[in-house]
Design a protein around this motif. Structure first.
Motif, PDB file in Angstrom:
ATOM      1  N   GLY A  14      21.180 -15.901  -9.140  1.00 22.82           N
ATOM      2  CA  GLY A  14      21.402 -17.220  -8.563  1.00 22.82           C
ATOM      3  C   GLY A  14      20.649 -17.408  -7.256  1.00 22.82           C
ATOM      4  O   GLY A  14      20.059 -18.463  -7.013  1.00 22.82           O
ATOM      5  N   HIS A  15      20.645 -16.371  -6.434  1.00 24.81           N
ATOM      6  CA  HIS A  15      19.901 -16.446  -5.172  1.00 24.81           C
ATOM      7  C   HIS A  15      18.398 -16.545  -5.427  1.00 24.81           C
ATOM      8  O   HIS A  15      17.691 -17.266  -4.724  1.00 24.81           O
ATOM      9  N   GLU A  16      17.902 -15.821  -6.420  1.00 23.17           N
ATOM     10  CA  GLU A  16      16.467 -15.884  -6.721  1.00 23.17           C
ATOM     11  C   GLU A  16      16.082 -17.240  -7.296  1.00 23.17           C
ATOM     12  O   GLU A  16      14.997 -17.761  -7.008  1.00 23.17           O
ATOM     13  N   LEU A  17      16.960 -17.841  -8.076  1.00 23.12           N
ATOM     14  CA  LEU A  17      16.692 -19.191  -8.580  1.00 23.12           C
ATOM     15  C   LEU A  17      16.627 -20.192  -7.431  1.00 23.12           C
ATOM     16  O   LEU A  17      15.789 -21.100  -7.426  1.00 23.12           O
ATOM     17  N   ARG A  18      17.507 -20.038  -6.461  1.00 23.91           N
ATOM     18  CA  ARG A  18      17.470 -20.923  -5.305  1.00 23.91           C
ATOM     19  C   ARG A  18      16.199 -20.685  -4.484  1.00 23.91           C
ATOM     20  O   ARG A  18      15.575 -21.631  -3.996  1.00 23.91           O
ATOM     21  N   GLN A  19      15.809 -19.429  -4.338  1.00 23.30           N
ATOM     22  CA  GLN A  19      14.563 -19.130  -3.645  1.00 23.30           C
ATOM     23  C   GLN A  19      13.375 -19.754  -4.362  1.00 23.30           C
ATOM     24  O   GLN A  19      12.448 -20.281  -3.739  1.00 23.30           O
ATOM     25  N   GLY A  39      25.884 -16.979 -16.750  1.00 25.17           N
ATOM     26  CA  GLY A  39      25.540 -16.578 -15.387  1.00 25.17           C
ATOM     27  C   GLY A  39      25.883 -17.648 -14.385  1.00 25.17           C
ATOM     28  O   GLY A  39      25.876 -18.843 -14.699  1.00 25.17           O
ATOM     29  N   HIS A  40      26.187 -17.246 -13.170  1.00 21.58           N
ATOM     30  CA  HIS A  40      26.626 -18.189 -12.143  1.00 21.58           C
ATOM     31  C   HIS A  40      25.511 -18.457 -11.138  1.00 21.58           C
ATOM     32  O   HIS A  40      24.550 -17.698 -11.012  1.00 21.58           O
ATOM     33  N   ASP A  41      25.680 -19.551 -10.417  1.00 18.95           N
ATOM     34  CA  ASP A  41      24.752 -19.871  -9.338  1.00 18.95           C
ATOM     35  C   ASP A  41      25.037 -18.967  -8.139  1.00 18.95           C
ATOM     36  O   ASP A  41      26.021 -18.226  -8.112  1.00 18.95           O
ATOM     37  N   ALA A  42      24.193 -19.058  -7.128  1.00 16.03           N
ATOM     38  CA  ALA A  42      24.378 -18.244  -5.933  1.00 16.03           C
ATOM     39  C   ALA A  42      25.666 -18.634  -5.224  1.00 16.03           C
ATOM     40  O   ALA A  42      25.902 -19.822  -5.003  1.00 16.03           O
ATOM     41  N   THR A 251       9.868  -6.941  -1.918  1.00 16.10           N
ATOM     42  CA  THR A 251       9.847  -7.942  -2.977  1.00 16.10           C
ATOM     43  C   THR A 251      10.644  -7.570  -4.215  1.00 16.10           C
ATOM     44  O   THR A 251      11.044  -8.458  -4.969  1.00 16.10           O
ATOM     45  N   PHE A 252      10.909  -6.300  -4.461  1.00 19.39           N
ATOM     46  CA  PHE A 252      11.572  -5.927  -5.700  1.00 19.39           C
ATOM     47  C   PHE A 252      13.048  -6.304  -5.655  1.00 19.39           C
ATOM     48  O   PHE A 252      13.825  -5.780  -4.874  1.00 19.39           O
ATOM     49  N   ARG A 253      13.413  -7.259  -6.494  1.00 17.77           N
ATOM     50  CA  ARG A 253      14.802  -7.709  -6.611  1.00 17.77           C
ATOM     51  C   ARG A 253      15.431  -7.954  -5.245  1.00 17.77           C
ATOM     52  O   ARG A 253      16.545  -7.520  -4.949  1.00 17.77           O
ATOM     53  N   ASN A 254      14.707  -8.724  -4.439  1.00 21.76           N
ATOM     54  CA  ASN A 254      15.158  -9.053  -3.091  1.00 21.76           C
ATOM     55  C   ASN A 254      15.012 -10.556  -2.871  1.00 21.76           C
ATOM     56  O   ASN A 254      14.043 -11.024  -2.277  1.00 21.76           O
ATOM     57  N   PRO A 255      15.974 -11.334  -3.329  1.00 23.05           N
ATOM     58  CA  PRO A 255      15.883 -12.787  -3.160  1.00 23.05           C
ATOM     59  C   PRO A 255      16.166 -13.247  -1.739  1.00 23.05           C
ATOM     60  O   PRO A 255      16.096 -14.446  -1.454  1.00 23.05           O
ATOM     61  N   PHE A 256      16.440 -12.299  -0.834  1.00 26.51           N
ATOM     62  CA  PHE A 256      16.787 -12.638   0.549  1.00 26.51           C
ATOM     63  C   PHE A 256      15.592 -12.431   1.488  1.00 26.51           C
ATOM     64  O   PHE A 256      15.753 -12.383   2.706  1.00 26.51           O
ATOM     65  N   ARG A 257      14.410 -12.338   0.925  1.00 29.77           N
ATOM     66  CA  ARG A 257      13.202 -11.959   1.679  1.00 29.77           C
ATOM     67  C   ARG A 257      12.733 -13.038   2.651  1.00 29.77           C
ATOM     68  O   ARG A 257      11.835 -12.787   3.456  1.00 29.77           O
ATOM     69  N   GLU A 258      13.330 -14.235   2.592  1.00 24.21           N
ATOM     70  CA  GLU A 258      13.017 -15.260   3.586  1.00 24.21           C
ATOM     71  C   GLU A 258      14.237 -15.599   4.448  1.00 24.21           C
ATOM     72  O   GLU A 258      14.259 -16.620   5.125  1.00 24.21           O
ATOM     73  N   TRP A 259      15.200 -14.715   4.447  1.00 22.67           N
ATOM     74  CA  TRP A 259      16.395 -14.933   5.262  1.00 22.67           C
ATOM     75  C   TRP A 259      16.185 -14.357   6.658  1.00 22.67           C
ATOM     76  O   TRP A 259      15.116 -13.840   6.988  1.00 22.67           O
ATOM     77  N   ILE A 260      17.204 -14.415   7.497  1.00 23.84           N
ATOM     78  CA  ILE A 260      17.038 -14.237   8.939  1.00 23.84           C
ATOM     79  C   ILE A 260      16.925 -12.786   9.415  1.00 23.84           C
ATOM     80  O   ILE A 260      16.640 -12.533  10.581  1.00 23.84           O
ATOM     81  N   GLY A 261      17.101 -11.812   8.523  1.00 25.13           N
ATOM     82  CA  GLY A 261      17.166 -10.417   8.960  1.00 25.13           C
ATOM     83  C   GLY A 261      16.006  -9.950   9.803  1.00 25.13           C
ATOM     84  O   GLY A 261      16.185  -9.225  10.793  1.00 25.13           O
TER      85      GLY A 261
END
Length: 458
Positions: A14-19, A39-42, A251-261
């Motif tokens: 779901g997070h990757e779909l949103r990305q 499957g559910h959304d993020a 990049t591998f299975r990391n849909p949070f790669r544009e988040w604030i970390g």
């Protein structure tokens, strides 16, 4: 059964779909297959669904994550340093500013104290949305925000509706503050300081990865950092010219790669390069690329450049211009920061500025880089160097409150110096941390060691 957040394949789709929707990829058919299978959304705020899915759904999730990774983004948002620099027509020349003496120490201490104060202010209301923050503040006579949050005098019904969410948050309430409590927004600054002291100015992304493995338990990092940690333990390499894009720690299975970390890890790279935003941005890039791409990297580079400039600048506008100069002007982040700055210049009521930010970016996750960087920019421009107004604006915006508050605090603290930070934001000279060698350290000692790094270069 343990449902570990931020790494379960079925929670990542779901997070990757949103990305994908954010970066312009066409994935309608993949999304349809996922939803048809149940499957559910993020989740809007959480990191995992409460129950384990059927085995078939987890296997489908793994397959779809790989399919999604193969769909390229059409946006002109590079992650390689040479391409980023080429995309920046105003990329600054490399020129450091010699810093030493009492004033330099005052500004460096202001940066550390400002980061700590902004973080502590925002910690109790982390994960609480904007309307809850205002309700708490108004109910305790602290609106507009002008001091630490408190539970004293808070009506029970307000406390039940918007509860403080963990022990460290309670330790950041006015009645309980006893030094600076541990927080990831401060631990990452300590890690960056340790990295530069141990590895020097030629540190590599591999050095960053090794330091994480040495110092950070996997359960104490989140979103992109946790996905990266998992990838490191699985044997994936940090990004490099030899790596296929889908097979790196970032990049591998990391849909949070544009988040604030990555953004929250950047300040020390700026402080070590006063007056040299270009080098500060490069240092931040080396760190950020371990876990982030594109706008996730740009956020880190921009903050590092702003922190480098804040130590020698005289205005928040000068600082923001430095942050924009090191990121591609056609990127989503640059557009968001420019618009936020313009709104802040034109609108005297900061609440209306934040209304516009939420109207534009309210669909992003509360710890995404773009919305938080826009809020940071708006708070800096609107605050015009006023420490209280600046950190209060960042926290009242209601996204990643402790992170935005910390970043704004570090920048305005550097602009004003410790002597220019109002007394109500003073903290005992003691910081708690689980990072080796830092528990109980004073902010003055951190400033001295950081200034030593800056002085060595200049």
């Amino acid at each position: 059964m343990i449902r570990l957040t931020w790494v379960q394949p079925e929670d990542l789709v779901g997070h990757e779909l949103r990305q994908a929707a954010e970066d312009g990829r066409e994935v309608t058919e993949i999304a349809a297959r996922w939803h048809a299978a149940g499957g559910h959304d993020a989740p809007p705020r959480a990191g995992a669904s409460p129950e384990a899915p059927p085995v078939r759904l987890r296997r489908l999730a793994e397959d779809l994550l790989d399919e999604l990774a193969a769909v390229p983004s059409p946006l002109p948002e590079p992650s390689a340093l040479a391409e980023i620099i080429a995309a920046c027509p105003q990329w600054p020349s490399q020129r450091g500013t010699a810093v030493s003496g009492t004033q330099a120490m005052d500004r460096m201490l202001g940066a550390w104290l400002g980061r700590a104060a902004g973080c502590v202010l925002g910690k109790p209301v982390e994960k609480i949305p904007r309307e809850g923050i205002r309700a708490i503040a108004e109910a305790t006579g602290n609106w507009p925000i002008r001091g630490w949050f408190t539970a004293e005098g808070l009506p029970a019904e307000i406390g039940r509706s918007w509860p403080w969410n963990r022990r460290s948050a309670v330790n950041s309430l006015a009645e309980n503050i006893d030094g600076v409590p541990e927080d990831d927004d401060l631990n990452f600054a300590l890690l960056a300081l340790a990295l530069l002291e141990r590895r020097g100015r030629e540190f590599t992304t591999d050095d960053v990865a090794q330091l994480w493995l040495d110092e950070l338990p996997g359960g104490r990092v989140f979103t992109a950092e946790r996905a990266t940690y998992r990838n490191l333990l699985a044997g994936l390499e940090p990004p490099g010219s030899h790596d296929p894009p889908a097979l790196t720690t970032a990049t591998f299975r990391n849909p949070f790669r544009e988040w604030i970390g990555a953004l929250i890890r950047a300040d020390v790279y700026g402080w070590a390069n006063p007056g040299d935003p270009a080098t500060a941005a490069e240092f931040a890039w080396r760190d950020a690329r371990l876990s982030h791409t594109a706008n996730g990297i740009y956020g880190s580079m921009s903050v590092a450049a702003m922190c480098a400039t804040a130590l020698v600048a005289s205005s928040a506008e000068e600082v923001v211009a430095a942050g924009l100069a090191v990121i591609p002007p056609d990127s989503r982040l640059a557009a968001a920061m420019r618009q936020a700055a313009e709104d802040a210049r034109r609108e005297p009521d900061f609440e209306r500025v934040v209304d516009r930010l939420h109207a534009r970016h309210g669909d992003l996750h509360w710890v995404h880089t773009i919305n938080n960087a826009a809020l940071i920019t708006a708070a800096l421009v609107h605050g015009r160097g006023d420490f209280t107004a600046s950190i209060a604006g960042a926290v009242a915006g209601g996204w990643d409150t402790d992170s935005a508050g910390a970043t704004v605090g570090s920048i305005v603290g550097a602009l004003r110096g410790a002597s220019g930070i109002p007394q109500e934001w003073s903290l005992k000279n003691r910081l708690s941390s689980s990072i080796t060698g830092f528990d109980g350290i004073g902010l003055d000692e951190l400033a001295r060691r950081t200034l030593a790094l800056a002085t060595e270069e200049s």
